[in-house]
Design an enzyme around this catalytic site. Structure first.
Site, mmCIF file in Angstrom:
data_model
loop_
_atom_site.group_PDB
_atom_site.id
_atom_site.type_symbol
_atom_site.label_atom_id
_atom_site.label_comp_id
_atom_site.label_asym_id
_atom_site.label_seq_id
_atom_site.Cartn_x
_atom_site.Cartn_y
_atom_site.Cartn_z
ATOM 1 N N ARG A 59 -39.093 46.820 120.287
ATOM 2 C CA ARG A 59 -38.420 45.846 121.163
ATOM 3 C C ARG A 59 -38.742 46.190 122.616
ATOM 4 O O ARG A 59 -38.197 47.133 123.195
ATOM 5 C CB ARG A 59 -36.912 45.871 120.914
ATOM 6 N N ASN A 118 -33.293 62.487 125.183
ATOM 7 C CA ASN A 118 -33.624 61.863 123.911
ATOM 8 C C ASN A 118 -33.296 62.831 122.789
ATOM 9 O O ASN A 118 -33.585 64.021 122.885
ATOM 10 C CB ASN A 118 -35.121 61.508 123.895
ATOM 11 N N HIS A 128 -33.792 61.865 132.076
ATOM 12 C CA HIS A 128 -34.171 61.350 130.760
ATOM 13 C C HIS A 128 -33.630 62.282 129.691
ATOM 14 O O HIS A 128 -33.661 63.498 129.860
ATOM 15 C CB HIS A 128 -35.707 61.287 130.666
ATOM 16 N N ARG A 131 -33.684 62.644 118.395
ATOM 17 C CA ARG A 131 -34.209 61.751 117.353
ATOM 18 C C ARG A 131 -34.364 62.491 116.027
ATOM 19 O O ARG A 131 -34.535 63.714 115.979
ATOM 20 C CB ARG A 131 -35.546 61.163 117.797
#
EC number: 1.3.3.3
Lengths: 301, 301
Positions: free
Chosen positions: B258, B106, B104, B108
């Site tokens: 979503r 990420n 994983h 941001r």
């Protein structure tokens, strides 16, 4: 308010349900008794790789403590610090045959006591059905059994608890009901203890009659890889609901409950795939168009 | 603070990572571009049933709005009602081979603006590795890449963000780390924008070097049903973490994000079984005893 009476009923209910399911499946449940270090304990009855049930658990727990944590009483801050006692039977069954629906049933009782004050107590519970391939007659049979369970307590309960169930077992992130519903209730303490206990008892007592005939009817229908695959995909929704939205599961996991007993509810084999939906008009599409719609399965009024 | 610059970097990062992974796998990702009705949108790149990756997603999103909801700013009530803008790249990859770990990553960026006031902004991100069968050299390689990413920003970051990662990716209901860790950070806005952006960019830029060599080394190791079964069982922990504890997933699902893009992180095939643990001394037990221990993989200091 008689806690011992409720507890005795719940222990007996668990035994009756497990015995009934063992007769259907032909395989015995494993029985695990466990203690809760902070007070109380429970018995988890589990079946895996049965003849009919691929995975299932019927759990009894009875927990108590001296000071109710504030987190448990956010909605009722006046109960913080009270002694409490809670007991319940909770079950989820995942049959192997994709034509047989998954089912969930729960009955529970909670009491908070304080010297010199009236005890605060309530009942909660319900049952709901989650088909992979829907059968209208099964949905009607299940809802009829729910109605039969509640009717002796009064006409008003079935419509109210049916609606509550549709609202509770709803996946907001999918805009999709979990299944074809059933009944759900919580915070039940009116008009008096005897009425509430009778109603809750009747829900528990109607479980086998609500579910076993459906299981018997669908357990031996022929199926193939396609149906197993759709079942595994749809079981993903069950996981999503239980881990993201179910208050009981989340509270249990976040408050140090017995993880293996709480997660007995999860299916044995689950698949996720991206942005998938069944071909229009297929039997799989019918689940969405004809069954996951929050409809009324019994004639109203 | 230059939002456009961050956004351009993230779009480019997603493309570089997807291209790099396509070279490894040999199968193309599906690319879906979507709009967010309230402002913004994203691109989800997904692979399923690839040659190496059984399921994986690399997601870019850029969302903005006029009034930050109070629920999004519980920790910073002074930001409620501000205009906001958030962008990130998030990925999870589930290889088919049980000897290859899930990963994983990420990065941001978030900014809240108000006319006449200084903008409030911060970066967050990290990467972490979740093996099914552990290899010490893989864990060391992954952590070395994490350290390499942070070292140019200062000696202090790797130890701090390594510890933060161990704390964040922890399944409290299992008393078990999700994997062998990596780095994690949030609320990064000191000493200045350029330093924070450089650090975050370096984390993103080091992802392929951190993961691809491990994937290449393990992708073709022979395995059987036993290893696939253990992989499916352990993937259950990934589901439990993401749906019960991961703030990003929960916030996304509960705030109308979503769903299919958020749940790209879930594995393709998952199994749950009751109260199971591997035989002592088995390769499966080694995962627990030697790898899921929050240990330091690099010599400290």
């Amino acid at each position: 308010m008689n806690f011992a009476q409720v507890k005795d009923y719940l222990v007996d209910l668990q035994n009756r349900i497990v015995t009934g399911l063992e007769q259907v499946d032909g395989q015995s449940f494993r029985r695990d008794t466990w203690d809760r270090p902070e007070g109380g304990g429970g018995t988890s009855c589990v079946i895996e790789e049965g003849n009919v049930l691929e995975r299932g658990g019927v759990n009894f727990s009875h927990v108590f403590g001296k000071g109710l944590p504030a987190s448990a009483t956010a909605a009722r801050p006046e109960l913080a610090g009270r002694a409490f006692e809670a007991a319940g039977v909770s079950l989820v069954l995942h049959p192997r045959n994709p034509y047989a629906p998954t089912v969930h049933m729960n009955v529970r009782f909670f009491a908070a006591t304080k010297e010199g004050a009236e005890p605060v107590w309530w009942f909660g519970g319900g049952m709901d059905l989650t088909p992979y391939y829907g059968f209208e007659e099964d949905a009607v049979h299940f809802h009829q059994a729910c109605k039969d369970a509640l009717q002796p307590s009064g006409e008003e309960y079935y419509p109210r608890f049916k609606k509550w169930c549709d609202e509770y077992f709803y996946l907001k992130h999918r805009k999709e009901p979990r299944g074809i519903g059933g009944v759900f209730f919580d915070d039940l303490n009116q008009p008096d203890f005897a009425t509430c206990f009778n109603l809750t008892r009747s829900v528990g007592d109607h479980f086998l009659a609500a579910y076993v005939p459906i299981l018997q009817k669908r357990r031996d229908l022929p199926y193939g890889e396609r149906e197993r695959d759709f079942q595994a995909y749809r079981r993903g929704r069950y996981v999503e609901f239980n881990l993201v939205w179910d208050r009981g599961t989340l509270f249990g996991l976040q408050s140090g409950g017995r993880t293996e007993s709480i997660l007995m509810s999860l299916p044995p084999v689950v698949k996720w795939r991206y942005d998938w939906s069944p071909a229009a008009g297929s039997p799989e599409a019918k689940l969405y168009t004809d069954f996951l719609t929050g409809r009324d399965w019994l004639p109203l009024g």
